[in-house]
Design a protein around this motif. Structure first.
Motif, mmCIF file in Angstrom:
data_model
loop_
_atom_site.group_PDB
_atom_site.id
_atom_site.type_symbol
_atom_site.label_atom_id
_atom_site.label_comp_id
_atom_site.label_asym_id
_atom_site.label_seq_id
_atom_site.Cartn_x
_atom_site.Cartn_y
_atom_site.Cartn_z
ATOM 1 N N GLN A 176 0.821 -1.206 0.000
ATOM 2 C CA GLN A 176 0.000 0.000 0.000
ATOM 3 C C GLN A 176 0.859 1.261 0.000
ATOM 4 O OE1 GLN A 176 -2.658 -0.875 3.428
ATOM 5 N NE2 GLN A 176 -4.326 -0.539 1.991
ATOM 6 N N ALA A 177 1.931 1.239 0.795
ATOM 7 C CA ALA A 177 2.848 2.387 0.835
ATOM 8 C C ALA A 177 3.522 2.577 -0.519
ATOM 9 C CB ALA A 177 3.891 2.187 1.931
ATOM 10 N N GLU A 178 3.927 1.464 -1.148
ATOM 11 C CA GLU A 178 4.550 1.546 -2.465
ATOM 12 C C GLU A 178 3.561 2.059 -3.506
ATOM 13 O OE1 GLU A 178 7.255 1.216 -5.657
ATOM 14 O OE2 GLU A 178 7.492 1.431 -3.480
ATOM 15 N N ALA A 179 2.303 1.630 -3.424
ATOM 16 C CA ALA A 179 1.276 2.107 -4.353
ATOM 17 C C ALA A 179 1.103 3.611 -4.246
ATOM 18 C CB ALA A 179 -0.051 1.398 -4.085
ATOM 19 N N ALA A 180 1.088 4.133 -3.004
ATOM 20 C CA ALA A 180 0.964 5.580 -2.798
ATOM 21 C C ALA A 180 2.177 6.314 -3.362
ATOM 22 C CB ALA A 180 0.807 5.877 -1.309
ATOM 23 N N HIS A 181 3.371 5.748 -3.145
ATOM 24 C CA HIS A 181 4.596 6.341 -3.690
ATOM 25 C C HIS A 181 4.534 6.411 -5.213
ATOM 26 C CE1 HIS A 181 8.847 7.082 -4.454
ATOM 27 N NE2 HIS A 181 8.875 5.996 -5.208
ATOM 28 N N ARG A 182 4.053 5.362 -5.834
ATOM 29 C CA ARG A 182 3.986 5.329 -7.294
ATOM 30 C C ARG A 182 2.956 6.316 -7.823
ATOM 31 N NH1 ARG A 182 5.641 -0.342 -9.936
ATOM 32 N NH2 ARG A 182 7.241 -0.950 -8.442
ATOM 33 N N ARG A 183 1.830 6.441 -7.140
ATOM 34 C CA ARG A 183 0.837 7.422 -7.578
ATOM 35 C C ARG A 183 1.402 8.828 -7.506
ATOM 36 N NH1 ARG A 183 -2.527 4.290 -4.373
ATOM 37 N NH2 ARG A 183 -2.601 5.868 -2.727
ATOM 38 N N ASP A 184 2.113 9.127 -6.424
ATOM 39 C CA ASP A 184 2.647 10.482 -6.240
ATOM 40 C C ASP A 184 3.742 10.804 -7.253
ATOM 41 O OD1 ASP A 184 0.936 10.796 -4.127
ATOM 42 O OD2 ASP A 184 2.439 10.364 -2.590
ATOM 43 N N ASN A 185 4.448 9.773 -7.711
ATOM 44 C CA ASN A 185 5.600 9.993 -8.590
ATOM 45 C C ASN A 185 5.374 9.476 -10.013
ATOM 46 O OD1 ASN A 185 7.985 10.965 -6.692
ATOM 47 N ND2 ASN A 185 6.855 9.388 -5.572
ATOM 48 N N ARG A 186 4.122 9.162 -10.340
ATOM 49 C CA ARG A 186 3.747 8.733 -11.693
ATOM 50 C C ARG A 186 4.588 7.545 -12.160
ATOM 51 N NH1 ARG A 186 0.358 11.961 -14.395
ATOM 52 N NH2 ARG A 186 1.067 11.191 -16.422
ATOM 53 N N ILE A 187 4.735 6.566 -11.283
ATOM 54 C CA ILE A 187 5.453 5.340 -11.618
ATOM 55 C C ILE A 187 4.411 4.257 -11.896
ATOM 56 C CG2 ILE A 187 7.087 3.599 -10.807
ATOM 57 C CD1 ILE A 187 8.203 5.727 -8.885
ATOM 58 N N PRO A 188 4.467 3.601 -13.046
ATOM 59 C CA PRO A 188 3.458 2.572 -13.342
ATOM 60 C C PRO A 188 3.711 1.294 -12.552
ATOM 61 C CG PRO A 188 5.095 2.686 -15.112
ATOM 62 C CD PRO A 188 5.399 3.827 -14.166
ATOM 63 N N PRO A 189 2.623 0.505 -12.353
ATOM 64 C CA PRO A 189 1.237 0.813 -12.727
ATOM 65 C C PRO A 189 0.481 1.455 -11.573
ATOM 66 C CG PRO A 189 1.350 -1.444 -11.977
ATOM 67 C CD PRO A 189 2.744 -0.884 -11.833
ATOM 68 N N GLY A 190 -0.698 2.010 -11.898
ATOM 69 C CA GLY A 190 -1.605 2.482 -10.859
ATOM 70 C C GLY A 190 -1.703 3.979 -10.682
ATOM 71 N N TYR A 191 -0.765 4.756 -11.268
ATOM 72 C CA TYR A 191 -0.829 6.189 -10.969
ATOM 73 C C TYR A 191 -2.024 6.876 -11.631
ATOM 74 C CZ TYR A 191 1.484 7.178 -15.507
ATOM 75 O OH TYR A 191 1.803 7.270 -16.837
ATOM 76 N N LYS A 192 -2.602 6.259 -12.663
ATOM 77 C CA LYS A 192 -3.785 6.844 -13.284
ATOM 78 C C LYS A 192 -5.016 6.719 -12.384
ATOM 79 C CE LYS A 192 -4.344 8.342 -16.863
ATOM 80 N NZ LYS A 192 -4.373 9.762 -17.303
ATOM 81 N N ASP A 193 -4.909 5.929 -11.311
ATOM 82 C CA ASP A 193 -6.026 5.779 -10.378
ATOM 83 C C ASP A 193 -5.901 6.695 -9.169
ATOM 84 O OD1 ASP A 193 -7.150 3.848 -11.978
ATOM 85 O OD2 ASP A 193 -6.273 2.169 -10.884
ATOM 86 N N ARG A 194 -5.020 7.669 -9.245
ATOM 87 C CA ARG A 194 -4.769 8.496 -8.054
ATOM 88 C C ARG A 194 -5.983 9.318 -7.641
ATOM 89 N NH1 ARG A 194 -2.019 10.544 -12.354
ATOM 90 N NH2 ARG A 194 -2.350 12.702 -12.955
ATOM 91 N N ALA A 195 -6.923 9.555 -8.569
ATOM 92 C CA ALA A 195 -8.118 10.324 -8.205
ATOM 93 C C ALA A 195 -9.237 9.444 -7.646
ATOM 94 C CB ALA A 195 -8.644 11.079 -9.434
ATOM 95 N N LYS A 196 -9.057 8.125 -7.656
ATOM 96 C CA LYS A 196 -10.105 7.230 -7.166
ATOM 97 C C LYS A 196 -10.217 7.306 -5.651
ATOM 98 C CE LYS A 196 -10.505 3.116 -9.147
ATOM 99 N NZ LYS A 196 -10.132 1.789 -9.701
ATOM 100 N N ARG A 197 -11.456 7.364 -5.168
ATOM 101 C CA ARG A 197 -11.695 7.380 -3.731
ATOM 102 C C ARG A 197 -11.736 5.969 -3.164
ATOM 103 N NH1 ARG A 197 -13.497 11.371 -0.525
ATOM 104 N NH2 ARG A 197 -12.926 13.434 -1.254
#
Length: 409
Positions: A176-197
């Motif tokens: 989960q921490a890595e997913a948040a890091h990737r969203r913040d730094n636009r590292i694939p995959p998953g950063y396109k979901d950063r606006a999802k609640r």
């Protein structure tokens, strides 16, 4: 050439061979689309998946997302028919309004006006009746999905013993921490979901589970997915080629295997050519339509009329407030004509108020147009919004309404 697989598509022969040699990972987008097609297409799709059953594997996170969203996926299709009829009715009303204006300006009498409008009314009535007749072909209802789900039964047989385990608790927290890091730094995959609640970590979680599985089995990985966002696939001129370079490198570093990604329609075409399984043109067409609709569905919001009315009231108040602030800033601007520094500051302030006013006006117009085209699900509206900022703001109000939160976005 494999290190450059991000930049080219697999030929049909290569895909057929890869399906025999690879760990075939199915994404939830593919499983959920089985609820959005006709019974015949669904049967052919499941039979096609059975041809690679021995190599199929589904990450635990994918299975979890499937179970969480399968009822809504069926509701999507039911809403689609209602939305189509609603859109046709809206188009009919707009066309008739234009004809009425034409008739009035041309001073046509009542009989001529009737002859002018009748062909249009007949055509729309026939089209709407045909859409409703096709709705009868779709065999799933919410009650059936809840009580006797044919998709669930078919997938239970297909995926028996082929679903991965969840991450251990400590590894899950790290992921989960890595997913948040990737969203913040636009590292694939998953950063396109950063606006999802809800479930913003989902893509990265199942990717991590896939990396672990790949390292265990040491087989090339072939992902079948209709998620063609830029944090998964490499695109040129809006055409999907292969997986992102970062993903190819990561799976090679973690598991020392190759990675390919294809959409479900491409997989079905390969099965049609390489096996005895029948895949009709209509099934391929439905698979392609479902793939193209995935992004459109992501822009859909199910919202109550109360939330819409509350948002409209907020936007109107914001317009009034910004209008007053603009008037005051313009008055100060006029008095500061001889002070270049102050005038520059006030010019910026005026432009900021004007931009905000334009934004709220645009939001109100887009929301009202979306509501006019909306279909209904019980007491809620199903609306589509293209403006990302408006969509995020309205979603925030939807979640706050559910939680009994604040009034304003």
């Amino acid at each position: 050439m494999e290190p450059f697989s991000s930049h080219w598509r697999m030929a049909k022969g290569e895909l057929s061979q890869a399906l025999k040699e690879s760990l075939v990972v199915i994404d939830s987008s593919v499983l959920l689309d089985l609820y959005r097609v006709t019974p015949i297409a669904r049967k052919e799709m499941i039979e096609s998946l059975l041809t690679v059953k021995e190599n199929i594997w589904v990450p635990h996170q994918v299975a979890l997302e499937f179970h969480r969203n399968r009822v809504e996926a069926a509701r999507d299709q039911l809403a689609f028919y209602d939305e189509t009829c609603k859109s046709l009715e809206t188009a009919q009303n707009q066309a008739l309004q234009r004809l009425n204006e034409f008739a009035n300006r041309s001073a046509l009498d009542g009989n001529e006006k009737k002859r002018l409008k009748e062909p249009l009314e007949d055509a729309f009535r026939a089209a709407i009746d045909r859409v409703k007749s096709h709705q009868g072909v779709f065999d799933l209802t919410i009650s059936r999905v809840l009580n006797d789900d044919p998709v669930l039964r078919a997938l239970a047989e297909l995926l028996d013993g082929r679903v991965g385990q969840p991450l251990p608790e400590d590894d899950y927290v790290k992921a989960q921490a890595e997913a948040a890091h990737r969203r913040d730094n636009r590292i694939p995959p998953g950063y396109k979901d950063r606006a999802k609640r809800t479930n913003p970590d989902g893509d990265y979680l199942w990717w991590e589970q896939t990396l672990i599985k790949a390292a265990d089995v040491r087989k090339p990985v072939l992902i079948i997915s209709n998620d063609e966002k830029e944090d998964w696939v490499n695109k040129r001129l809006d055409f999907s080629l292969g997986p992102r370079e970062e993903l190819v490198e990561e799976i090679r570093r973690r598991a020392d295997v190759a990675l390919r990604i294809v959409n479900f329609a491409t997989f079905l075409e390969s099965v049609k050519v390489g096996t005895a399984v029948s895949v009709s043109r209509e099934t391929l067409s439905q698979a392609n339509i479902a793939r193209r609709q995935s992004e459109k569905r992501s822009r859909r919001i199910i919202v109550s009329r109360a939330v819409v009315e509350s948002f409209e009231e907020f936007a109107v108040r914001a317009l009034e407030g910004r209008g007053q602030e603009l008037s005051e800033s313009m008055a100060r601007q006029a008095k500061a004509a001889d002070d270049p520094d102050m005038k520059e500051l006030l010019d910026t302030e005026v432009a900021r108020h004007q931009d905000a006013i334009e934004m709220y006006q645009r939001w109100l117009q887009q929301l009202r147009e979306a509501v006019s085209r909306a279909s209904r699900l019980k007491d809620d509206l199903v609306i589509h919004l293209e403006d990302d900022a408006l969509r995020r703001t309205l979603l925030k109000r939807v979640y706050e309404a559910r939680e009994g939160g604040a009034d304003n976005p």
